[in-house]
Design an enzyme around this catalytic site. Structure first.
Site, mmCIF file in Angstrom:
data_model
loop_
_atom_site.group_PDB
_atom_site.id
_atom_site.type_symbol
_atom_site.label_atom_id
_atom_site.label_comp_id
_atom_site.label_asym_id
_atom_site.label_seq_id
_atom_site.Cartn_x
_atom_site.Cartn_y
_atom_site.Cartn_z
ATOM 1 N N GLN A 144 34.859 -85.749 -6.158
ATOM 2 C CA GLN A 144 36.042 -85.771 -7.034
ATOM 3 C C GLN A 144 36.095 -87.053 -7.862
ATOM 4 O O GLN A 144 36.582 -87.044 -8.993
ATOM 5 C CB GLN A 144 37.329 -85.660 -6.201
ATOM 6 C CG GLN A 144 37.595 -84.300 -5.599
ATOM 7 C CD GLN A 144 37.046 -84.186 -4.192
ATOM 8 O OE1 GLN A 144 36.088 -84.857 -3.834
ATOM 9 N NE2 GLN A 144 37.644 -83.331 -3.388
ATOM 10 N N ARG B 256 44.770 -73.694 2.164
ATOM 11 C CA ARG B 256 44.354 -75.047 2.549
ATOM 12 C C ARG B 256 45.483 -75.664 3.402
ATOM 13 O O ARG B 256 46.642 -75.638 2.997
ATOM 14 C CB ARG B 256 44.077 -75.912 1.306
ATOM 15 C CG ARG B 256 42.933 -75.352 0.437
ATOM 16 C CD ARG B 256 42.456 -76.356 -0.585
ATOM 17 N NE ARG B 256 41.754 -77.455 0.030
ATOM 18 C CZ ARG B 256 41.446 -78.593 -0.608
ATOM 19 N NH1 ARG B 256 41.823 -78.769 -1.867
ATOM 20 N NH2 ARG B 256 40.799 -79.554 0.006
ATOM 21 N N ASN C 28 44.755 -88.535 3.392
ATOM 22 C CA ASN C 28 44.187 -88.435 2.037
ATOM 23 C C ASN C 28 42.699 -88.118 2.188
ATOM 24 O O ASN C 28 42.173 -88.014 3.306
ATOM 25 C CB ASN C 28 44.429 -89.729 1.247
ATOM 26 C CG ASN C 28 44.110 -89.556 -0.233
ATOM 27 O OD1 ASN C 28 44.541 -88.590 -0.868
ATOM 28 N ND2 ASN C 28 43.336 -90.464 -0.803
ATOM 29 N N LYS C 29 42.035 -87.979 1.076
ATOM 30 C CA LYS C 29 40.620 -87.596 1.050
ATOM 31 C C LYS C 29 39.780 -88.403 2.045
ATOM 32 O O LYS C 29 39.965 -89.613 2.191
ATOM 33 C CB LYS C 29 40.101 -87.791 -0.375
ATOM 34 C CG LYS C 29 38.657 -87.445 -0.619
ATOM 35 C CD LYS C 29 38.267 -86.065 -0.151
ATOM 36 C CE LYS C 29 39.140 -84.952 -0.678
ATOM 37 N NZ LYS C 29 38.954 -83.663 0.029
ATOM 38 N N ASP D 53 47.813 -86.577 0.580
ATOM 39 C CA ASP D 53 48.025 -85.137 0.795
ATOM 40 C C ASP D 53 49.204 -84.866 1.708
ATOM 41 O O ASP D 53 49.800 -83.797 1.674
ATOM 42 C CB ASP D 53 46.757 -84.494 1.370
ATOM 43 C CG ASP D 53 45.731 -84.378 0.267
ATOM 44 O OD1 ASP D 53 45.040 -85.367 -0.010
ATOM 45 O OD2 ASP D 53 45.672 -83.306 -0.367
ATOM 46 N N ARG E 91 42.698 -78.454 -7.414
ATOM 47 C CA ARG E 91 42.804 -79.219 -6.171
ATOM 48 C C ARG E 91 43.629 -80.466 -6.435
ATOM 49 O O ARG E 91 43.883 -80.830 -7.591
ATOM 50 C CB ARG E 91 41.437 -79.527 -5.543
ATOM 51 C CG ARG E 91 40.273 -79.768 -6.440
ATOM 52 C CD ARG E 91 40.379 -80.959 -7.346
ATOM 53 N NE ARG E 91 40.756 -82.164 -6.628
ATOM 54 C CZ ARG E 91 41.332 -83.217 -7.155
ATOM 55 N NH1 ARG E 91 41.625 -83.228 -8.458
ATOM 56 N NH2 ARG E 91 41.654 -84.276 -6.460
ATOM 57 N N GLY E 92 44.039 -81.143 -5.345
ATOM 58 C CA GLY E 92 44.929 -82.301 -5.484
ATOM 59 C C GLY E 92 46.336 -81.866 -5.074
ATOM 60 O O GLY E 92 46.848 -80.856 -5.586
ATOM 61 N N ALA E 93 46.937 -82.629 -4.164
ATOM 62 C CA ALA E 93 48.170 -82.181 -3.506
ATOM 63 C C ALA E 93 49.311 -81.789 -4.463
ATOM 64 O O ALA E 93 49.873 -80.696 -4.333
ATOM 65 C CB ALA E 93 48.632 -83.246 -2.520
#
Ligand code: MRU
Length: 353
Positions: free
Chosen positions: A198, A88, A249-250, A239, A45-47
């Site tokens: 995270q 996603r 973002n998150k 993201d 995970r993570g852009a």
């Protein structure tokens, strides 16, 4: 370096981020369907690393394809890309990564008499090049951003924008690493980042792995720590950044940005250029992923909410550009008004090609 993912002869090997920090185990993706599954389940995970993973997924799909003619491979390419694109929706890097390998394959397939072996090899080479470029971009962001960090003090981050969210070194955490390498004395405050944790699990793990002093904060503690003077800067990843500088973002990032403004603390965003989506005018149009309710209703496998409680679980939020002090990319540091600085950076890039 933390081995987030690695291209091997057997497939793509991913460090399983769902098991960290308790277990350091790996998952091998043998074809593009396996890659789609590790993305969907957040093994990776993570852009930025999603972009490279998706590119490797396309390459793996092309490599393993039984197609015997360019037309067959082209038809299969569409299915491979659709499978990866359906995983996603928010990180634009994912679509960028798919498109990059897809364009190369499509262009080669149009050449008369092209060998399918050559197409397969070129797809793999391109995906592996993306991996190297991502690390180089992180290093460059580190160099551009290090001077924005305080010489001494606390830096708050939200989610994980580190080595685990990239092919290595990190975007936001790369800037922190570069500042430390240049002699700054920083203490990192990592928001735990409910519900997937995270920050608590991944950011704390990777920073402590590198000996960087880190304190984990529950998400509701940032305000009081800012007021107590413990935090001199905030830095997060992204993201997707819209053409006007709004940042997805998150979930929880928006709240942190508002708090930073109230306390007069700079709020930085570090992201590779692939995160910038000039085709999306503002944050309003960014698709926000809604994840399973079970991520909220359950903690460590145990139910923590009443059966009848309604749940919402948006994985991301949008921070309006007005809260962003600067955007750090591998091409340099951008300042407001972002509609202008982003357009200018795009124009400069096309003029240099
Ligand atoms: O749901 P995740 O863990 O993929 O979300 C990740 C984030 O929101 C990160 O902050 C973002 O992708 C930037 S990573 C360099």
């Amino acid at each position: 370096m933390i081995p987030t993912l690695e291209w091997t002869d057997a497939g793509v090997r991913f460090l399983d981020q769902t098991k960290l920090p308790v277990e350091e185990t790996y998952v091998l993706a043998r074809d593009h369907r396996d890659v789609a599954e590790v993305i969907r389940t957040m093994v990776v995970r993570g852009a930025p690393v999603l972009g490279v993973s998706a590119g490797m997924g396309v390459a793996l799909g092309v490599l393993r394809s039984p197609a015997r003619t360019p037309a067959e491979l082209h038809a299969e390419l569409n299915t491979i890309c659709d499978t990866l694109a359906a995983t996603r929706p928010t990180a634009v890097n994912l679509f960028w990564g798919i498109q990059r390998v897809r364009t190369l394959v499509e262009t080669m397939l149009q050449q008369p008499g092209v060998s399918l072996d050559a197409v397969r090899q070129a797809a793999v080479t391109e995906a592996r090049r993306m991996y190297d470029e991502d690390i180089a971009a992180c290093r460059a962001m580190g160099q551009f951003g290090a001077g924005l960090m305080p010489r001494n003090g606390g830096v708050l981050t939200h989610c994980n924008a580190g080595a685990l969210a990239t092919c290595g070194y990190g975007s936001a955490l790369g800037v922190i690493r570069a500042a430390l390498e240049s002699g700054s004395t920083l203490h990192v405050y990592a928001d735990e980042t409910r519900p997937f944790l995270q920050g608590a699990r991944l950011t704390a793990w990777e920073l402590l792995h590198d000996g960087i002093p880190t304190t984990v904060l529950c998400d509701n503690m940032a305000a009081s720590q800012m007021r107590a003077g413990k935090i001199q800067a905030v830095i997060v990843g992204a993201d997707r950044i819209a053409a006007n500088g709004d940042v997805a973002n998150k979930i929880g990032t928006y709240g942190v940005a508002v708090l930073a403004k109230e306390h007069g603390i700079p709020f930085y965003v570090a992201a590779p250029w692939a995160t910038i989506d000039m085709a999306t005018p503002t944050g309003e149009q960014i698709p926000i992923e809604e994840r399973a309710a079970s991520e909220v209703t359950h903690f460590n496998g145990r139910q923590i909410t009443p059966e009848a409680a309604k749940i919402c679980n948006p994985a991301f939020d949008v921070t309006p550009a007005k809260y962003v002090t600067a955007i750090i990319t591998e091409r340099g540091v951008l300042r407001a008004p972002y509609a202008r600085s982003l357009t200018q950076a795009v124009e400069e890039e096309s003029a240099s090609v």
